[in-house]
Design a protein around this motif. Structure first.
Motif, PDB file in Angstrom:
ATOM      1  N   ARG A   8      12.613   6.724  -4.435  1.00  0.00           N
ATOM      2  CA  ARG A   8      11.376   6.542  -5.190  1.00  0.00           C
ATOM      3  C   ARG A   8      11.318   7.480  -6.392  1.00  0.00           C
ATOM      4  O   ARG A   8      11.694   8.648  -6.295  1.00  0.00           O
ATOM      5  N   ARG A  80       6.032   3.702  -7.246  1.00  0.00           N
ATOM      6  CA  ARG A  80       4.703   3.442  -6.698  1.00  0.00           C
ATOM      7  C   ARG A  80       3.719   3.183  -7.827  1.00  0.00           C
ATOM      8  O   ARG A  80       3.459   4.059  -8.666  1.00  0.00           O
ATOM      9  N   TRP A  85      -0.742  -0.270  -4.620  1.00  0.00           N
ATOM     10  CA  TRP A  85       0.391   0.143  -3.796  1.00  0.00           C
ATOM     11  C   TRP A  85       0.158  -0.068  -2.297  1.00  0.00           C
ATOM     12  O   TRP A  85       0.907   0.433  -1.463  1.00  0.00           O
ATOM     13  N   GLU A 178       1.892  -0.178   3.038  1.00  0.00           N
ATOM     14  CA  GLU A 178       2.023   0.413   1.723  1.00  0.00           C
ATOM     15  C   GLU A 178       3.334  -0.115   1.149  1.00  0.00           C
ATOM     16  O   GLU A 178       4.218  -0.530   1.909  1.00  0.00           O
ATOM     17  N   ASP A 180       6.251  -0.175  -2.518  1.00  0.00           N
ATOM     18  CA  ASP A 180       6.706   0.242  -3.838  1.00  0.00           C
ATOM     19  C   ASP A 180       7.109  -0.990  -4.631  1.00  0.00           C
ATOM     20  O   ASP A 180       7.288  -2.079  -4.066  1.00  0.00           O
TER      21      ASP A 180
END
Length: 212
Positions: A8, A80, A85, A178, A180
């Protein structure tokens, strides 16, 4: 997804980024004064500017290091979205009942995570391919099931039910999570001028979503 690193972009920098969904629409003006609109892209594509998240030389170096490790545009990575998100609305709490991802038929064991955007006028369903594995919750017929009954592929967003736990015909399958956005740098060069940086001018560092 080829050429992709499951890492990430630094979260502290992503929170200061700007951007969002982009669509492509052809608009033709007709001789009678009306217009005809045609959708060029079936799905929207996210675009971000992360230079706006840089506040210090430490931040700038973090981006340069990340850029070099991805070889510029060569390898994609996770990002993100600072606003969108999770399966729930901003400020909400992820629940196993957030999004409908399918209906059981007694045979199908694999379901794609999706997120619906809708109002009274229309809707659009987005495939979620980069969920945060430990955040995923699943429900069958409104009741949350244990994670021992299914697995989640965090690289594709596919939920697979284990043998003996395949949803029966007509069973509603829901999920919360959640996630990305899979992106890549949209440049192969970052221009850094420390004199300008000290004066408040930041480098332009665009990202663009990779569609599977």
């Amino acid at each position: 997804m080829s050429g992709f690193h499951e890492i990430r972009f630094p979260l502290r920098l992503a929170l200061g980024a700007s951007g969002g969904p982009v669509r492509r629409t052809d608009i033709v003006n007709l001789s009678n004064g009306r217009e005809q609109r045609n959708q060029r892209w079936r799905d929207s594509r996210r675009s971000y500017e992360v230079g706006s998240g840089i506040r210090s030389l430490t931040d700038l170096y973090a981006v340069l290091e990340f850029f070099e490790a991805r070889r510029g545009q060569l390898y994609g990575f996770r990002f993100r979205d600072p606003v969108d998100w999770a399966s729930c609305s901003p400020g909400g709490v992820v629940s196993a009942n957030d999004q409908i991802i399918g209906t059981g038929d007694g045979v199908t064991a694999v379901f794609q995570l999706v997120k619906a955007y809708q109002d009274a006028g229309g809707s659009w369903t987005r495939r979620i391919t980069k969920p945060v594995r430990e955040s995923v919750l699943v429900a069958v017929e409104g009741v949350a099931v244990t994670d021992a009954t299914y697995t989640v592929d965090a690289t594709t967003g596919m939920v697979t039910f284990a043998a003996g736990h395949v949803p029966v015909a007509g069973a509603l399958i829901e999920a919360g999570y959640e996630f990305d956005v899979p992106v890549r740098f949209d440049i192969d060069r970052i221009d850094v001028n420390l004199a300008h940086f000290d004066a408040g001018r930041i480098p332009t560092i665009p990202l663009t979503e990779i569609l599977a």
